[in-house]
Design a protein around this motif. Sequence first.
Motif, PDB file in Angstrom:
ATOM      1  N   THR A 165       0.640  -1.218   0.120  1.00  0.00           N
ATOM      2  CA  THR A 165      -0.001  -0.084   0.042  1.00  0.00           C
ATOM      3  C   THR A 165       0.779   1.146   0.052  1.00  0.00           C
ATOM      4  O   THR A 165       0.592   2.205  -0.685  1.00  0.00           O
ATOM      5  CB  THR A 165      -0.855   0.133   1.070  1.00  0.00           C
ATOM      6  N   VAL A 166       1.853   1.355   0.829  1.00  0.00           N
ATOM      7  CA  VAL A 166       2.921   2.220   0.902  1.00  0.00           C
ATOM      8  C   VAL A 166       3.506   2.483  -0.533  1.00  0.00           C
ATOM      9  O   VAL A 166       3.443   3.757  -0.939  1.00  0.00           O
ATOM     10  CB  VAL A 166       3.884   2.288   1.857  1.00  0.00           C
ATOM     11  N   VAL A 167       3.959   1.589  -1.070  1.00  0.00           N
ATOM     12  CA  VAL A 167       4.562   1.858  -2.623  1.00  0.00           C
ATOM     13  C   VAL A 167       3.551   2.362  -3.451  1.00  0.00           C
ATOM     14  O   VAL A 167       3.610   3.223  -4.255  1.00  0.00           O
ATOM     15  CB  VAL A 167       5.072   0.378  -2.912  1.00  0.00           C
TER      16      VAL A 167
ATOM     17  N   ALA B 144       0.144  -6.982  -6.901  1.00  0.00           N
ATOM     18  CA  ALA B 144       0.468  -5.724  -6.262  1.00  0.00           C
ATOM     19  C   ALA B 144       1.584  -4.800  -7.076  1.00  0.00           C
ATOM     20  O   ALA B 144       1.148  -3.492  -7.220  1.00  0.00           O
ATOM     21  CB  ALA B 144       1.204  -6.090  -4.871  1.00  0.00           C
ATOM     22  N   GLN B 145       2.175  -5.625  -7.954  1.00  0.00           N
ATOM     23  CA  GLN B 145       3.206  -4.641  -8.628  1.00  0.00           C
ATOM     24  C   GLN B 145       2.312  -4.026  -9.923  1.00  0.00           C
ATOM     25  O   GLN B 145       2.525  -3.039 -10.528  1.00  0.00           O
ATOM     26  CB  GLN B 145       4.148  -5.231  -9.366  1.00  0.00           C
ATOM     27  N   TYR B 146       1.189  -4.947 -10.445  1.00  0.00           N
ATOM     28  CA  TYR B 146       0.285  -4.395 -11.312  1.00  0.00           C
ATOM     29  C   TYR B 146      -0.526  -2.948 -10.837  1.00  0.00           C
ATOM     30  O   TYR B 146      -0.510  -2.235 -11.651  1.00  0.00           O
ATOM     31  CB  TYR B 146      -0.789  -5.528 -11.821  1.00  0.00           C
ATOM     32  N   VAL B 147      -0.967  -3.316  -9.779  1.00  0.00           N
ATOM     33  CA  VAL B 147      -1.749  -2.283  -9.135  1.00  0.00           C
ATOM     34  C   VAL B 147      -0.808  -0.973  -8.961  1.00  0.00           C
ATOM     35  O   VAL B 147      -1.235   0.436  -9.168  1.00  0.00           O
ATOM     36  CB  VAL B 147      -2.244  -2.457  -8.130  1.00  0.00           C
ATOM     37  N   GLN B 148       0.427  -1.015  -8.482  1.00  0.00           N
ATOM     38  CA  GLN B 148       1.523   0.016  -8.333  1.00  0.00           C
ATOM     39  C   GLN B 148       1.884   0.720  -9.732  1.00  0.00           C
ATOM     40  O   GLN B 148       1.850   1.921  -9.817  1.00  0.00           O
ATOM     41  CB  GLN B 148       2.695  -0.410  -7.495  1.00  0.00           C
ATOM     42  N   ALA B 149       2.156  -0.221 -10.793  1.00  0.00           N
ATOM     43  CA  ALA B 149       2.135   0.503 -12.142  1.00  0.00           C
ATOM     44  C   ALA B 149       1.068   1.532 -12.458  1.00  0.00           C
ATOM     45  O   ALA B 149       1.165   2.397 -12.953  1.00  0.00           O
ATOM     46  CB  ALA B 149       2.222  -0.800 -13.159  1.00  0.00           C
ATOM     47  N   ARG B 150      -0.127   0.867 -12.242  1.00  0.00           N
ATOM     48  CA  ARG B 150      -1.229   1.661 -12.557  1.00  0.00           C
ATOM     49  C   ARG B 150      -1.564   2.960 -11.646  1.00  0.00           C
ATOM     50  O   ARG B 150      -1.711   3.849 -12.176  1.00  0.00           O
ATOM     51  CB  ARG B 150      -2.725   0.885 -12.187  1.00  0.00           C
TER      52      ARG B 150
ATOM     53  N   VAL C 105       8.187   4.418 -11.165  1.00  0.00           N
ATOM     54  CA  VAL C 105       7.714   3.398 -11.592  1.00  0.00           C
ATOM     55  C   VAL C 105       7.836   2.596 -10.233  1.00  0.00           C
ATOM     56  O   VAL C 105       9.002   2.640  -9.564  1.00  0.00           O
ATOM     57  CB  VAL C 105       8.359   2.705 -12.907  1.00  0.00           C
ATOM     58  N   PRO C 106       7.270   1.342 -10.015  1.00  0.00           N
ATOM     59  CA  PRO C 106       7.370   0.395  -9.109  1.00  0.00           C
ATOM     60  C   PRO C 106       8.165  -0.561  -9.540  1.00  0.00           C
ATOM     61  O   PRO C 106       8.493  -0.881 -10.761  1.00  0.00           O
ATOM     62  CB  PRO C 106       6.094  -0.254  -8.850  1.00  0.00           C
ATOM     63  N   PHE C 107       8.812  -1.389  -8.602  1.00  0.00           N
ATOM     64  CA  PHE C 107       9.630  -2.636  -8.862  1.00  0.00           C
ATOM     65  C   PHE C 107       9.620  -3.453  -7.630  1.00  0.00           C
ATOM     66  O   PHE C 107       9.764  -3.193  -6.495  1.00  0.00           O
ATOM     67  CB  PHE C 107      11.221  -2.162  -9.032  1.00  0.00           C
ATOM     68  N   LYS C 108       9.510  -4.848  -7.868  1.00  0.00           N
ATOM     69  CA  LYS C 108       9.695  -5.887  -6.898  1.00  0.00           C
ATOM     70  C   LYS C 108      10.492  -6.815  -7.442  1.00  0.00           C
ATOM     71  O   LYS C 108      10.105  -7.483  -8.400  1.00  0.00           O
ATOM     72  CB  LYS C 108       8.552  -6.344  -6.340  1.00  0.00           C
ATOM     73  N   ALA C 109      11.569  -7.187  -6.975  1.00  0.00           N
ATOM     74  CA  ALA C 109      12.568  -8.051  -7.593  1.00  0.00           C
ATOM     75  C   ALA C 109      12.003  -9.539  -7.561  1.00  0.00           C
ATOM     76  O   ALA C 109      12.040 -10.418  -8.377  1.00  0.00           O
ATOM     77  CB  ALA C 109      13.994  -8.097  -6.929  1.00  0.00           C
ATOM     78  N   GLN C 110      11.440  -9.957  -6.466  1.00  0.00           N
ATOM     79  CA  GLN C 110      10.767 -11.298  -6.252  1.00  0.00           C
ATOM     80  C   GLN C 110       9.832 -11.016  -5.374  1.00  0.00           C
ATOM     81  O   GLN C 110       9.740 -10.819  -4.241  1.00  0.00           O
ATOM     82  CB  GLN C 110      12.197 -12.240  -5.569  1.00  0.00           C
ATOM     83  N   THR C 111       8.688 -11.922  -5.943  1.00  0.00           N
ATOM     84  CA  THR C 111       7.318 -12.023  -4.946  1.00  0.00           C
ATOM     85  C   THR C 111       6.871 -13.572  -5.031  1.00  0.00           C
ATOM     86  O   THR C 111       7.257 -14.119  -5.812  1.00  0.00           O
ATOM     87  CB  THR C 111       6.254 -10.993  -6.035  1.00  0.00           C
TER      88      THR C 111
END
Length: 498
Positions: A18-20, A64-70, A35-41
Amino acid sequence: MTTTLLIAGTASHVGKSTVVAGLCRRLAESGIDVVPFKAQTMSNNAHAAVSVGSDTSYGEIGVAQYVQARAAGVVPTTDHNPVLLKPRGDAESQVLIDGRPVGHVPAGEYYERHWGRAREAAVAAYERLAADNELIVAEGAGSIAELNLRHRDLANVETARFADAEILLVGDIERGGVFASLYGTLELMPEDVRDRVAGLVINKFRGDRSLLTDGLDELEARTGVPVLGVLPHEDPGLPEEDSLSLPDNTASTVRGGNDGVAESRAVTIAAVRLPRLSNATDLDPLSRVPGVRVAIRPPDATLSDADAVVLPGTKNTADDLLALREAGFGERLRAFDGPIVGICGGYQLLGRTLLGASRESTGERDSLDGFGLVPVVTRFDDEKTIRQVSRTVAGAGPIDGASGTARGYEIHAGETRVARSLPAPIGPNSVATDRVLGTYLHGLFHTASVREAFVDAVFEHAGRERPGGDGRSVSPFDRAAELAGEIDLTQAIDRTGC
């Protein structure tokens, strides 16, 4: 020069995602190229995203990364989450690199067989993002201070190092012991990574912030790290990254209910807590509708008080079918006379037969009988469908009256054939009877006309008048941005030079 801010946590589910998302929306609206980034989920809540170097093919990334990109206003791609681990039961996970499956491995073997390649992919994805963007807001995973993992902690320690990131460390005060969690995490971090911590954030606080003053002052004095924000306890309505917030296979929980609608006027939609549940975020839009309670229940729970049933997706349709049979769920579902919706694996479960089941199941049986509520047959093979889709809606059955276009995504193994002519309200490979709908479309209930038609059908079946209104009036992205606005980024930005 690209700046990277890593949002790390003292534990899982402290609010990092949520913070991201909130920071991405807040910074994008201020004119920063972020842009967002998460190396490994590790998550079974995945979404189709554009594959690296392609505008027409798709891979899987964590939701979560899909939502963060949006939230950042950019097209979600597999670079935003280059490594995804999807648990499939029996201590085994499917490994996806750059959005595509590369194998199924037990936890220990992942580090032996795939971790080196995974790290290379993560670094390459990060470098591509860094070449084109001003700021990267990266998300860590779990705790950044896991002593047994820190020499191969891709999402936290490795990201901090290869991205030269500044770190915000988030702790959850609702769990209790937040000062000890933050202090202990700082003490256990590798020294070079600890030196990157620009500030601390306390999340999910209820009450008068002034009551924290003495604790905040002492924490800062002991650690030398400033507390940059205390965020209120509020759910902005973003999808959950993983299943940690869901009950286990033997417990129940209810979502919705904070809408002022009396329980006597509400309806209950029972969603089955499949043992290998995936993409439970499909249920989120329903839980935000006034008067709707989404009851997530184990396979052996009753359906007698339910007004509708939803079978969500599963990472392993065949084994979940066997588990549901053992729990006697099929008999209860066939006796249920209200609206039923099956999505993806849930759709496959509703059909007559699963062929090639041994490709999915840990057992040896190649053909399994489904629940037989819709006349479809699913055949599994080695190919996997991953795509974003738009479907013309022609309402029928539980979504009678729905129209327009439904947009979402498909992620599934197996192809489903409809055995006889019936309405296909969500395009090819969907089917509806008078009260049952099956579809592969994830995100189905994000389409307003579909959601409204289904909820209307549920209230009609329950014999209740539907309350007015339709969920939240404020975007979840904007609500997350408001929460992130409580974080003073000045000191972190001063350190990075952003």
